[in-house]
Design a protein around this motif. Structure first.
Motif, short mmCIF file in Angstrom:
data_model
loop_
_atom_site.label_atom_id
_atom_site.label_comp_id
_atom_site.label_asym_id
_atom_site.label_seq_id
_atom_site.Cartn_x
_atom_site.Cartn_y
_atom_site.Cartn_z
N SER A 1 0.83 -1.21 0.00
CA SER A 1 0.00 0.00 0.00
C SER A 1 0.87 1.26 0.00
O SER A 1 0.59 2.22 -0.75
CB SER A 1 -0.96 0.00 1.19
N GLN A 2 1.92 1.29 0.81
CA GLN A 2 2.80 2.47 0.85
C GLN A 2 3.46 2.73 -0.48
O GLN A 2 3.48 3.86 -0.99
CB GLN A 2 3.92 2.26 1.89
N ILE A 3 4.02 1.68 -1.07
CA ILE A 3 4.77 1.86 -2.32
C ILE A 3 3.84 2.24 -3.46
O ILE A 3 4.17 3.09 -4.30
CB ILE A 3 5.60 0.60 -2.65
N THR A 4 2.65 1.64 -3.50
CA THR A 4 1.69 2.00 -4.53
C THR A 4 1.31 3.47 -4.42
O THR A 4 1.32 4.21 -5.41
CB THR A 4 0.43 1.12 -4.41
N LYS B 1 2.94 5.93 -2.93
CA LYS B 1 4.06 6.84 -3.15
C LYS B 1 4.52 6.82 -4.60
O LYS B 1 5.03 7.83 -5.10
CB LYS B 1 5.20 6.48 -2.19
N TRP B 2 4.33 5.69 -5.30
CA TRP B 2 4.68 5.69 -6.72
C TRP B 2 3.68 6.52 -7.51
O TRP B 2 4.06 7.32 -8.37
CB TRP B 2 4.73 4.27 -7.30
N ARG C 1 5.81 8.96 -9.19
CA ARG C 1 6.26 8.27 -10.41
C ARG C 1 7.75 7.97 -10.39
O ARG C 1 8.46 8.16 -11.39
CB ARG C 1 5.90 9.08 -11.66
N ASP C 2 8.25 7.51 -9.25
CA ASP C 2 9.67 7.18 -9.11
C ASP C 2 9.76 5.87 -8.33
O ASP C 2 9.82 5.88 -7.11
CB ASP C 2 10.41 8.30 -8.40
N ILE C 3 9.79 4.74 -9.04
CA ILE C 3 9.74 3.44 -8.37
C ILE C 3 11.01 3.15 -7.59
O ILE C 3 10.98 2.51 -6.54
CB ILE C 3 9.43 2.29 -9.38
N GLN C 4 12.15 3.64 -8.09
CA GLN C 4 13.39 3.42 -7.35
C GLN C 4 13.30 4.07 -5.97
O GLN C 4 13.64 3.46 -4.95
CB GLN C 4 14.58 4.00 -8.11
#
Length: 545
Positions: free
Chosen positions: A442-445, A447-448, A452-455
């Motif tokens: 949930s966090q990474i989704t 924040k991406w 728009r910065d997956i790294q």
């Protein structure tokens, strides 16, 4: 297990920029990211044989069964979220099932063989190949990389060595055919080359006779005999009658103009999506704050614990309500104290990998034997560990909806997820880590989608909330929380074990996210630096030179 000492030289590659159009003399075939370099390379080999993302996923899964035996394997379960040519995803429920002879009234004292549900992984992979494979790659070719890895060996990476160091004594204490995972009763170390001849033989038989042999042939007979000899409940009838995986409609929510899809029950996708809804409601600025993330995770996890989805097959109307924007608003207006009962009470581990191809196919796969090294038991003839999904039922409460009983699905936190924008896939991800899967995905989704910065999204420190306890990956982040906020929710701050850390401030406790994202028209693949993983750009040379 055969071993030789060599210098460990594989360096995990964090991310690659992947261009989906022709670049000079190279054509993009696809992208893979998984928890071991060997498994990602196996996927690359299948792309180069004109396989699609589904073919590649099958090869990766078998390779992970060899090269990451503490996390997944032939004795485990597999959940899949699949999008074909950018269409709405399909959820493939590859749950394991409790054996027919499972008692209804029993204490939580299961050990070794009795901890295992009926494995689903081999049947799921066979189903994928038959229904969604490209047709260009044979079943035998898909197993070839894993067979070679089992026969010739793989070099044990730093994270996997740490797992052995942390949990290897449990393996040594078992008397149930785990010697193939040790070296002369010694715990393997970083740089050891591990060979698994018994598993190689099993994989060769699967390559020849396919999944039929695992559930109705010689492999099935050996599993049933091993269970019978050591007090396990899985029988030959359980294996013979094990059903094909079911295709389900995925759960979905809209988040900042994008559609986010995740796995339905018995998996944890609904809590992941609920957390996303809450983050969206809470966020007042362009960037999520730590307090907003904590509050969303606190409410979502406690909603699961206090008001779980009790029916794992008939849940549409319940989840339509829980995943509505109005329900999130209601939860925020009626904040509740944490639950004293936690459904998923065991600490588990898992593996996740993601694949996309040039045809618009994408697949997110989460696979597991549940605990580190599963049930600490294996058949001496087959070379794979059994799972521990029996641990995830509720004991001594036969009226509980998740009570231990025959032919039942265990409640899970697995959340393979796919994000689409304007009808096209832009993000594929998932994670291991029990309930920490939900917090990580949930966090990474969020924040991406935000940046728009997956790294950056994958490598920055994470937060997990369990009951009223907050775990910050970066200890310094705890200093930014106000006393008023902590008092409002009666929050406690804790730090998990750092025994599996590979580098400062990044702890494997918080998951191992392997994701692929579309950014500025290019695919970006990243392997979580908390693990031994690797992402690979797969291109085909068009040069005539």
């Amino acid at each position: 297990m055969v071993v030789s000492r060599i210098k460990y030289s594989i360096i995990p590659i964090l991310f690659h920029v992947i261009t989906s159009c022709n670049n000079h003399n190279n054509t993009f075939l696809g992208a893979v990211t998984s928890a071991t370099p060997e498994a990602s390379t196996a996927g690359e080999e299948i792309f180069l044989k004109d396989g699609n993302a589904i073919d590649v996923a099958i090869a990766i899964s078998f390779a992970l069964a060899v090269t990451e035996p503490a996390m997944s394997g032939l004795g485990g379960g597999t959940q899949v979220l699949l999008s074909l040519k950018n269409q709405q995803p399909i959820a493939i429920n590859g749950t394991t099932l409790s054996p027919y002879k499972t008692p209804i009234s029993i204490k939580d004292t299961l050990t070794y063989h009795r901890r295992s549900t009926i494995p689903s992984t081999v049947k799921v992979l066979d189903y994928l190949w038959k229904n969604y494979g490209s047709g260009n790659v044979s079943w035998e070719d898909l197993l070839k990389p894993s067979i070679e890895l089992a026969e010739n060996g793989f070099v044990l990476g730093e994270y996997r060595a740490k797992v052995y160091h942390e949990y290897g004594e449990k393996l040594k204490s078992s008397q149930f055919s785990v010697s193939s995972f040790l070296i002369d009763n010694r715990i393997p170390q970083k740089g050891d080359t591990i060979k698994q001849p018994e598993l190689a033989k099993t994989l060769k038989r699967l390559a020849e006779f396919r999944a039929e042999d695992f559930y109705n042939g010689e492999i099935a007979k050996k599993i049933a005999l091993d269970m019978q000899e050591h007090g396990g409940w899985i029988t030959i009838d359980d294996l013979n009658n094990f059903p094909a995986p079911k295709e389900l409609k995925p759960l979905s929510v809209e988040h900042r103009g994008m559609m986010v899809y995740s796995q339905p029950p018995p998996c944890g996708g609904w809590i992941t999506l609920l957390a996303l809804n809450l983050m969206e409601k809470l966020n007042k600025d362009a960037v999520l704050t730590n307090e907003e993330v904590i509050k969303a995770l606190y409410i979502a996890h406690n909603e699961r614990n206090k008001k779980p989805v009790n029916n794992l097959t008939t849940y549409d109307s319940i989840l339509k309500n829980k995943l509505s924007k109005s329900y999130s608003k209601k939860l925020l207006l009626n904040e509740q104290s944490p639950s004293e009962t936690i459904v998923n009470k065991k600490i588990g581990e898992t593996t996740h990998f993601s694949v996309v191809d040039s045809e618009g196919n994408s697949i997110a796969v989460t696979s597991s034997i549940n605990a580190y090294f599963g049930a600490l038991a294996a058949s001496k003839d087959l070379g794979f560990l059994y799972n521990t999904y029996m641990d995830d039922f509720i004991f001594e409460d036969p009226d509980h909806p998740f009570a231990i009983r025959p032919n039942a699905m265990a409640y899970s936190s697995m959340s393979p997820s796919i994000v689409q924008e304007n009808g096209k896939t832009v993000l594929v991800l998932g994670s291991p880590g029990s309930s920490r899967i939900i917090s990580a995905v949930s966090q990474i989704t969020a924040k991406w989608i935000e940046g728009r910065d997956i790294q950056h999204a994958v490598t920055q420190p994470r937060i997990h909330v369990s009951n009223n306890t907050v775990y910050h990956e970066n200890k310094e982040d705890t200093l930014s929380l106000s006393k008023e906020f902590l008092t409002e929710f009666d929050l406690l701050l804790k730090t998990p074990s750092e025994s599996l850390m590979l580098q400062e401030k990044l702890n494997a406790y918080y998951g191992g996210v392997h994701a692929i994202a579309k950014e500025n028209g290019n695919w970006i693949g990243i392997a979580d630096p908390r693990r031994d993983g690797k992402s690979i750009i797969v291109k085909k040379s068009n040069s005539n030179e």
